[in-house]
Write a protein that holds these residues in place. Sequence first.
Motif, PDB file in Angstrom:
ATOM      1  N   GLU A 102      62.678  10.194   2.676  1.00 28.72           N
ATOM      2  CA  GLU A 102      61.806  11.055   1.464  1.00 28.72           C
ATOM      3  C   GLU A 102      61.220  12.070   2.131  1.00 28.72           C
ATOM      4  OE1 GLU A 102      62.295  11.294  -2.833  1.00 28.72           O
ATOM      5  OE2 GLU A 102      63.490   9.864  -1.198  1.00 28.72           O
ATOM      6  N   GLN A 103      60.202  11.579   3.044  1.00 32.69           N
ATOM      7  CA  GLN A 103      59.359  12.919   3.479  1.00 32.69           C
ATOM      8  C   GLN A 103      60.198  13.802   4.238  1.00 32.69           C
ATOM      9  OE1 GLN A 103      56.598  11.465   6.543  1.00 32.69           O
ATOM     10  NE2 GLN A 103      55.743  13.558   6.937  1.00 32.69           N
ATOM     11  N   VAL A 104      61.044  13.522   5.089  1.00 32.39           N
ATOM     12  CA  VAL A 104      61.865  14.736   5.812  1.00 32.39           C
ATOM     13  C   VAL A 104      62.633  15.667   4.655  1.00 32.39           C
ATOM     14  CG1 VAL A 104      63.879  15.065   7.092  1.00 32.39           C
ATOM     15  CG2 VAL A 104      62.134  13.481   8.089  1.00 32.39           C
ATOM     16  N   ILE A 105      63.356  14.869   3.574  1.00 33.81           N
ATOM     17  CA  ILE A 105      64.084  15.739   2.785  1.00 33.81           C
ATOM     18  C   ILE A 105      63.238  16.581   1.911  1.00 33.81           C
ATOM     19  CG2 ILE A 105      65.199  15.436   0.465  1.00 33.81           C
ATOM     20  CD1 ILE A 105      66.648  12.515   1.566  1.00 33.81           C
ATOM     21  N   SER A 106      61.841  15.858   1.656  1.00 34.15           N
ATOM     22  CA  SER A 106      60.934  16.750   0.741  1.00 34.15           C
ATOM     23  C   SER A 106      60.125  17.816   1.536  1.00 34.15           C
ATOM     24  CB  SER A 106      59.907  15.885   0.027  1.00 34.15           C
ATOM     25  OG  SER A 106      59.131  15.222   0.934  1.00 34.15           O
ATOM     26  N   GLN A 107      60.234  17.751   2.707  1.00 29.50           N
ATOM     27  CA  GLN A 107      59.309  18.731   3.575  1.00 29.50           C
ATOM     28  C   GLN A 107      59.959  19.342   4.707  1.00 29.50           C
ATOM     29  OE1 GLN A 107      56.003  16.514   4.824  1.00 29.50           O
ATOM     30  NE2 GLN A 107      54.951  16.622   2.972  1.00 29.50           N
ATOM     31  N   HIS A 108      61.498  19.170   4.605  1.00 28.39           N
ATOM     32  CA  HIS A 108      62.425  19.613   5.878  1.00 28.39           C
ATOM     33  C   HIS A 108      61.971  21.069   6.201  1.00 28.39           C
ATOM     34  CE1 HIS A 108      65.439  22.248   3.735  1.00 28.39           C
ATOM     35  NE2 HIS A 108      65.033  21.357   2.691  1.00 28.39           N
ATOM     36  N   LYS A 109      61.917  21.900   5.258  1.00 23.59           N
ATOM     37  CA  LYS A 109      61.362  23.388   5.783  1.00 23.59           C
ATOM     38  C   LYS A 109      60.120  23.480   6.716  1.00 23.59           C
ATOM     39  CE  LYS A 109      64.631  25.811   2.474  1.00 23.59           C
ATOM     40  NZ  LYS A 109      65.242  26.224   3.548  1.00 23.59           N
ATOM     41  N   GLN A 110      59.291  22.625   6.200  1.00 16.73           N
ATOM     42  CA  GLN A 110      57.816  22.654   6.623  1.00 16.73           C
ATOM     43  C   GLN A 110      58.220  22.117   8.205  1.00 16.73           C
ATOM     44  OE1 GLN A 110      58.492  22.051   3.526  1.00 16.73           O
ATOM     45  NE2 GLN A 110      56.402  21.544   2.541  1.00 16.73           N
ATOM     46  N   LEU A 111      59.041  21.111   8.153  1.00 16.63           N
ATOM     47  CA  LEU A 111      59.307  20.601   9.633  1.00 16.63           C
ATOM     48  C   LEU A 111      60.115  21.333  10.489  1.00 16.63           C
ATOM     49  CD1 LEU A 111      59.754  17.017   7.990  1.00 16.63           C
ATOM     50  CD2 LEU A 111      57.666  17.611   9.281  1.00 16.63           C
ATOM     51  N   GLY A 112      60.611  22.611  10.070  1.00 16.19           N
ATOM     52  CA  GLY A 112      61.350  23.242  10.984  1.00 16.19           C
ATOM     53  C   GLY A 112      62.999  22.985  10.973  1.00 16.19           C
ATOM     54  N   VAL A 113      63.360  22.368   9.801  1.00 18.91           N
ATOM     55  CA  VAL A 113      64.939  22.155   9.573  1.00 18.91           C
ATOM     56  C   VAL A 113      65.177  22.953   8.289  1.00 18.91           C
ATOM     57  CG1 VAL A 113      66.614  20.439   9.115  1.00 18.91           C
ATOM     58  CG2 VAL A 113      64.561  19.810  10.560  1.00 18.91           C
ATOM     59  N   ASP A 114      66.068  23.910   8.421  1.00 17.81           N
ATOM     60  CA  ASP A 114      66.516  25.054   7.561  1.00 17.81           C
ATOM     61  C   ASP A 114      67.330  24.348   6.379  1.00 17.81           C
ATOM     62  OD1 ASP A 114      64.564  26.920   8.431  1.00 17.81           O
ATOM     63  OD2 ASP A 114      66.298  27.760   9.750  1.00 17.81           O
TER      64      ASP A 114
END
Length: 238
Positions: A102-114
């Motif tokens: 859920e974290q990766v899905i909601s924050q993927h752009k901030q995490l460097g995943v376009d």
Amino acid sequence: MAYILHLESSTSVCSVALALNGELVDLMESNEGQNHAKLLSVFAADLLSRNNLRPEQLEAVAVSEGPGSYTGLRIGVSLAKGLCYANQIPLIAVSPLQSMCEQVISQHKQLGVDELTDCLLVPMIDARRMEVYTATYALPNHLIKAVSSEIINEQSFLDELSSKKILFFGNGAEKCKTHLTHPNATIIPGIETSAQFMCQLAWNAFQNKQFADLAYFEPFYLKDFIAGTPKKNILTGQ
């Protein structure tokens, strides 16, 4: 209005979140190590107090179901059950692996995943040595490969990586990065378990009345607890 308290104690992170209708209201957490016995109930009481709520005003309690730390899970589930029994409210079980997704899905752009389209999500919780607790998820956060305990080596996930991009994350992925070197493998650093990412999952379960059996629910340990051998004989001191 439905207030739900969320307890996350499956790893070294001790985390408690309060949500209203699935939206985060407040959060307290510590990543200073295994302090769950000391901090979890204090965090829960402080969150309710500073938001002018009493336990009986909660509509449910959500708890991390595991896998993860045996002791941490016991502490979290014991507190959750106590609150639910005392206030006659339902218990919701949430996977810490799915909440990390859920974290990766909601924050993927901030995490460097376009882009997440066609990617698989593989959260990992550190077990011991090169072993991790893991599962595989696909958008929009559906489990497609069951939770398991895996020893990671250079051959791990090769079949999946041959046709899909896979995002690996969690404290288990950090220690496996030297083995997960396929071009389709991406390791996202810095992802930890946190109660704040349980909120939407718990809210969905609440709306669908997907409640755990309060009398019989036990944490999902995945493996039996193995006690360590004492270095000294406690009777003789040797």
